[in-house]
Write a protein that holds these residues in place. Sequence first.
Motif, PDB file in Angstrom:
ATOM      1  N   VAL A   1       0.832  -1.201   0.000  1.00 59.23           N
ATOM      2  CA  VAL A   1       0.000   0.000   0.000  1.00 59.23           C
ATOM      3  C   VAL A   1       0.870   1.256   0.000  1.00 59.23           C
ATOM      4  N   LEU A   2       1.884   1.281   0.842  1.00 59.59           N
ATOM      5  CA  LEU A   2       2.761   2.451   0.908  1.00 59.59           C
ATOM      6  C   LEU A   2       3.566   2.622  -0.377  1.00 59.59           C
ATOM      7  N   LEU A   3       3.978   1.518  -0.972  1.00 58.89           N
ATOM      8  CA  LEU A   3       4.714   1.585  -2.235  1.00 58.89           C
ATOM      9  C   LEU A   3       3.875   2.261  -3.311  1.00 58.89           C
ATOM     10  N   VAL A   4       2.584   1.939  -3.343  1.00 56.78           N
ATOM     11  CA  VAL A   4       1.689   2.513  -4.342  1.00 56.78           C
ATOM     12  C   VAL A   4       1.350   3.964  -4.021  1.00 56.78           C
ATOM     13  N   THR A   5       0.931   4.229  -2.788  1.00 55.40           N
ATOM     14  CA  THR A   5       0.434   5.564  -2.439  1.00 55.40           C
ATOM     15  C   THR A   5       1.532   6.616  -2.420  1.00 55.40           C
ATOM     16  N   VAL A   6       2.759   6.219  -2.107  1.00 58.12           N
ATOM     17  CA  VAL A   6       3.865   7.167  -2.100  1.00 58.12           C
ATOM     18  C   VAL A   6       4.566   7.204  -3.464  1.00 58.12           C
ATOM     19  N   GLY A   7       4.815   6.039  -4.044  1.00 52.69           N
ATOM     20  CA  GLY A   7       5.529   5.979  -5.315  1.00 52.69           C
ATOM     21  C   GLY A   7       4.757   6.564  -6.483  1.00 52.69           C
ATOM     22  N   LEU A   8       3.419   6.457  -6.449  1.00 52.50           N
ATOM     23  CA  LEU A   8       2.585   6.968  -7.543  1.00 52.50           C
ATOM     24  C   LEU A   8       1.735   8.155  -7.088  1.00 52.50           C
ATOM     25  N   ARG A   9       2.217   8.898  -6.118  1.00 55.42           N
ATOM     26  CA  ARG A   9       1.393   9.953  -5.533  1.00 55.42           C
ATOM     27  C   ARG A   9       1.007  11.027  -6.550  1.00 55.42           C
ATOM     28  N   ARG A  10       1.905  11.375  -7.459  1.00 51.39           N
ATOM     29  CA  ARG A  10       1.576  12.422  -8.439  1.00 51.39           C
ATOM     30  C   ARG A  10       0.471  11.957  -9.385  1.00 51.39           C
ATOM     31  N   GLN A  11       0.594  10.732  -9.869  1.00 53.44           N
ATOM     32  CA  GLN A  11      -0.414  10.199 -10.787  1.00 53.44           C
ATOM     33  C   GLN A  11      -1.763  10.017 -10.086  1.00 53.44           C
ATOM     34  N   LEU A  12      -1.720   9.478  -8.875  1.00 48.37           N
ATOM     35  CA  LEU A  12      -2.963   9.245  -8.140  1.00 48.37           C
ATOM     36  C   LEU A  12      -3.630  10.568  -7.769  1.00 48.37           C
ATOM     37  N   PHE A  13      -2.832  11.560  -7.425  1.00 48.24           N
ATOM     38  CA  PHE A  13      -3.393  12.864  -7.095  1.00 48.24           C
ATOM     39  C   PHE A  13      -4.055  13.495  -8.317  1.00 48.24           C
ATOM     40  N   ALA A  14      -3.407  13.379  -9.465  1.00 49.80           N
ATOM     41  CA  ALA A  14      -3.972  13.952 -10.696  1.00 49.80           C
ATOM     42  C   ALA A  14      -5.310  13.311 -11.027  1.00 49.80           C
ATOM     43  N   VAL A  15      -5.396  11.986 -10.901  1.00 48.59           N
ATOM     44  CA  VAL A  15      -6.647  11.285 -11.197  1.00 48.59           C
ATOM     45  C   VAL A  15      -7.721  11.649 -10.174  1.00 48.59           C
ATOM     46  N   SER A  16      -7.326  11.799  -8.921  1.00 47.07           N
ATOM     47  CA  SER A  16      -8.290  12.119  -7.871  1.00 47.07           C
ATOM     48  C   SER A  16      -8.835  13.531  -8.018  1.00 47.07           C
ATOM     49  N   GLN A  17      -8.023  14.447  -8.538  1.00 49.02           N
ATOM     50  CA  GLN A  17      -8.452  15.833  -8.688  1.00 49.02           C
ATOM     51  C   GLN A  17      -9.327  16.043  -9.920  1.00 49.02           C
ATOM     52  N   ASP A  18      -8.914  15.526 -11.053  1.00 48.44           N
ATOM     53  CA  ASP A  18      -9.635  15.769 -12.310  1.00 48.44           C
ATOM     54  C   ASP A  18      -9.340  14.633 -13.285  1.00 48.44           C
ATOM     55  N   GLU A  19     -10.286  13.729 -13.435  1.00 50.88           N
ATOM     56  CA  GLU A  19     -10.074  12.573 -14.307  1.00 50.88           C
ATOM     57  C   GLU A  19      -9.919  12.978 -15.768  1.00 50.88           C
ATOM     58  N   GLU A  20     -10.688  13.962 -16.199  1.00 53.92           N
ATOM     59  CA  GLU A  20     -10.619  14.372 -17.594  1.00 53.92           C
ATOM     60  C   GLU A  20      -9.254  14.973 -17.935  1.00 53.92           C
ATOM     61  N   PHE A  21      -8.752  15.812 -17.042  1.00 46.86           N
ATOM     62  CA  PHE A  21      -7.428  16.399 -17.265  1.00 46.86           C
ATOM     63  C   PHE A  21      -6.356  15.310 -17.260  1.00 46.86           C
ATOM     64  N   ALA A  22      -6.479  14.359 -16.328  1.00 48.53           N
ATOM     65  CA  ALA A  22      -5.504  13.264 -16.256  1.00 48.53           C
ATOM     66  C   ALA A  22      -5.531  12.431 -17.531  1.00 48.53           C
TER      67      ALA A  22
END
Length: 298
Positions: free
Chosen positions: A142-163
Amino acid sequence: MEFLEPAFMQRALLAAVLVGITAPAVGIYLVQRRQALMGDGIGHVAMTGVGLGFLMNTNPVWMATLVAVVGSVAMELIRAYGKTRGDLALALLFYGGMAGGVMLTSLSTTGSNANLTSFLFGSLSTVSAEDVTTISILAGFVLLVTVGLRRQLFAVSQDEEFARVTGLPVRALNLLIAITAALTVTVAMRVVGLLLVSALMVIPVAAAQQLSRSFKATFALAVLIGTGVTLSGTITSYYQDVPPGATIVLLAIGVFIALSLLAAPLARRRAKAAEQAIADCDARCVPATRRPTDDVNV
C-alpha cells in the motif's frame, strides 16, 4: 513501559503503527475523490471473506483480502458504468457482504460470533504473529503505491478528464486506488475493526486539512495524526480495558475538533494578512501606474 512487556501488545503496537500510516495514506485520495465512505463499503464486503476463512479453515485475513479486492474492483466498475442504477447495485453489494459474512461464520465449525466481533471492532489479544506478517506485507504494498505513484494518483483524484488528456491510464489508476483501499481495510481490521476502519481513513485527513494548505503537507500531517491516535488508542485500550477500535476513532475525532478550533483564528489571521497585502499593493502600485500627463490630458 509495562505495556511493552506482553507479547500480544508488542504485536498489537506494531500493527497499530502500520495501520496508522497506511489508512490516511489511502484515505487522502478517497477524500479528494469524494469517496469517503468507500472504506466502509469495502469493510462490509470483507466480512464475507472473514466468514469464508472460518468456513474453509484458512487464514481469515488473507481470505478477507481476496474478497475485499474483488469487491473493490466491482465497486469501481459500478461507479464507472453503473449510471442510474449504480447506487442500488452498491447497496446490494454492501448488505450482501455483511449478511454473507454472518451466515458463513455461523455455518463454520471454527468461527463464532465472538470471533466475528473481534474482526468487526478490533481486538488486541487476537493479533497473532501470522497476522503481523500479513499486515506488514500488505502495508508495504500500500505504501509503495500511495507514495511511489502519488503524483499520478493525485492527478486522477483531482480531475479525471485532465488526467486522461495528459495521457495517464485513468481506468487503471482508479482500479489501483480501489485495490489499495481494499488492502488497507484488511490491514486495519485487526486493530480498528471492519466497521470503523473507514473513519481512520478519513478523519486524520480531514483533521490535517484544517491546518495544511498543500497535498504534501496534508499527507504528512494525516499520517502523523493517524499513527499518533492508533498508538494512543492501543495503549489506552490496554490500561482501561476498552475496545481499541472505538478508542482510536474517538481520539481521532477529538484531534479533528481540536485542530478545527485552532484553525479558525489562524484562518482569520490569514484573511486579514491577505487583505492588508492587497491594500498595501494598491497603495504602492496604483499611483505608480499613472502617467504624469494623465492630469494634463484630462
